[in-house]
Scaffold this active site. Structure first.
Site: not given
Ligand code: ADP
Length: 508
Positions: A116, A200, A235, A292
């Protein structure tokens, strides 16, 4: 075009790829562990190769055995599905080195988007807006607190190698930092073998909106528009739809162009997804790119009419995309519910057992992408997702009604499932109004899982009770040939019960 491909996966996604191949006149080869010897994907494929014992580390994650299997049966390409080996750079490389084709992006693009933090650096250089935060792994809690002060609390600690919501911790105040950092690192180390964690800004109340991209090896990269995936628990997505109520044509265009820019920056081709957070002001931030096929790809297929899996295969074989951006014209509304073997009334605990009865929904606009059948053993070795129920209708309202109707038709016995939970969501006023964001479900979970059974189930129960009462009334008469306590009752076959049923239905 290939004449034979190997599908390095199991369950519904293996069947999805097998179906796509068969329609294209391509023979498919399944792989299976001991636990899946009788699984539907093994039977439906043209050939099947045993790859090891049940644990995925000894079967579906054994890239070496899978490549060996492909070579032994003369397959020219490998489709990884999602999960398992789909986003492992080394696997994509090993497939290529073995003289086979990996049906997916180039290994270099998987690597570029795999971390990431690295992805944030890469797309920032391509002028893609990212959530405010850092691009380097944290040294310690003091550094994290310093950064958090700058962005303002709450902040989110995230594993650089993250996926599936693991290694993520919300920190609301400095006092929580040390403990949260320790937990996030430990979780990341366990899940990904890499404990790098970064910060973040935690965005409050955004939607999760993602763009499906599709690109060929000849320089065309298109956006297949958005999917809304805000209904999440821990999440993780549970319900997805396309399009999104929050996306205007302007946002759609801007987000689509941004996703194409992010993908192009990584030298991407084949199908991929750029995930964004969309805030209440219509501003969006890149989260990550999934290199993917996504679980939720069917909603995009239904609204665009494009078979993403078949195009993945064609692109891997070197074909050119025959359409342009202006040819992508979405039609109607699609919703997907992930049907899992989880007990929603008990904290979504995984439920195991043997599927003893299964009745599948059908009828207009209903698609069932499943990996189970009567007799399937549901254990703890693999992901609890049993199937995806997807519907398509002209409008969002009609799609919700259709999903509700399809869920009512669905019966799964032998394991607990998430069916009732989905029914409740379809009946929920917020969901029906489209008033959802990523924290919505967590706030509503209690009432959506512990309250009374869904309204529709209550109705069915009332109907069954009426039928039983009616049957009981007649039973004594049948048994002894004399009248019952209900002397006035005229035995007009089942007319009475059906009238009651009609009346009860009318109560809705
Ligand atoms: P993963 O790769 O573990 O799935 P992501 O970066 O795709 O992680 O984030 C998964 C979920 O977490 C997102 O869909 C959102 O709901 C929440 N999320 C991620 N980053 C943030 C953020 N900076 N602020 C609020 N919610 C977040």
């Amino acid at each position: 075009m290939f004449s034979k491909i190997l599908v390095a996966n199991r369950g519904e996604i293996a069947l999805r790829v097998i179906r796509a191949s068969r329609e294209m006149g391509i023979a498919s080869v399944a792989v299976y562990s001991d636990a899946d010897a009788h699984a539907p994907h093994v039977r439906e494929a043209d050939e099947a190769v045993h790859i090891g014992p049940p644990p995925s580390s000894e079967s579906y994650l054994r890239g070496d055995r899978i490549i060996e299997a492909a070579k032994s049966v003369g397959a020219q390409a490998i489709h990884p599905g999602y999960g398992f080996l789909s986003e492992r750079e080394w696997f994509a490389r090993a497939v290529r080195d073995a003289g086979l084709v990996f049906i997916g992006p180039p290994a270099e693009a998987i690597a570029a988007m795999g971390s990431k933090t690295a992805a944030r650096q890469l797309v920032t250089a391509a002028k893609v807006p990212v959530v405010p935060g850092t691009t380097e792994a944290l040294r310690d809690a003091d550094e994290a607190k310093e950064i958090a002060e700058r962005f303002g609390y709450p902040v989110l600690l995230k594993a650089a190698a993250g996926g599936g919501g693991k290694g993520m911790r919300v920190v609301r105040e400095p006092g929580e930092m040390q403990a949260s950092l320790d937990t996030a690192r430990r979780e990341a180390k366990n899940a990904f073998g890499d404990d790098a964690v970064y910060v973040e800004k935690y965005i409050v109340g955004p939607r999760h909106v993602e763009i499906q991209v599709l690109g060929d090896q000849h320089g065309t990269m298109l956006s297949l528009n958005e999917r809304e995936c805000s209904v999440q628990r821990r999440h993780q997505k549970m319900i997805e739809e396309a399009p999104s109520v929050a996306v205007t044509p302007e946002i759609r265009r801007a987000m689509g162009e941004t996703a194409v820019r992010a993908a192009s920056a990584a030298g991407y081709y084949n199908a991929g997804t750029c995930e964004f957070l969309l805030d209440r002001d219509g501003k969006f931030y890149f989260l990550e790119m999934n290199t993917r096929l996504q679980v939720e790809h069917p909603v995009t297929e239904l609204v665009t009419g494009i078979d993403i899996v078949q195009w993945q295969i064609r692109i891997a074989a070197g074909e050119k995309l025959p359409f342009r951006q202006q040819d992508i014209v979405p039609r109607g509304w699609a919703i997907e519910c992930r049907i899992t073997s989880e007990d929603s009334a008990n904290g979504f605990l995984p439920s195991t057992g043997r599927i003893s009865y299964l009745h599948l929904p059908s009828g207009p606009g209903v698609r069932w992408d499943g990996g189970i059948e009567i007799g399937s053993e549901i254990g703890l070795f693999y992901d609890p997702m049993l199937a995806k129920l997807i519907v398509h209708a002209p409008t969002r309202e009609a799609a919700i009604e259709r999903m509700h109707r399809a869920l009512l038709e669905l019966t799964i016995e032998g394991v607990e499932s998430s069916r009732d939970f989905h029914l409740r969501v379809m009946e929920d006023a917020d969901f029906r109004a489209g008033a959802i964001e990523i924290q919505w479900l967590e706030r509503r979970l209690e009432s959506l899982t512990h309250a009374q059974p869904p309204e529709s189930t209550m109705r069915t129960a009332a109907i069954v009770a009426a039928l039983i009462a009616d049957h009981d009334r007649r039973a004594p008469r049948r048994a002894n040939g004399t009248g019952s306590a209900h002397g006035a009752h005229t035995p007009t076959a089942n007319g009475d019960a059906w009238t009651r049923l009609g009346r009860l239905e009318g109560l809705r």
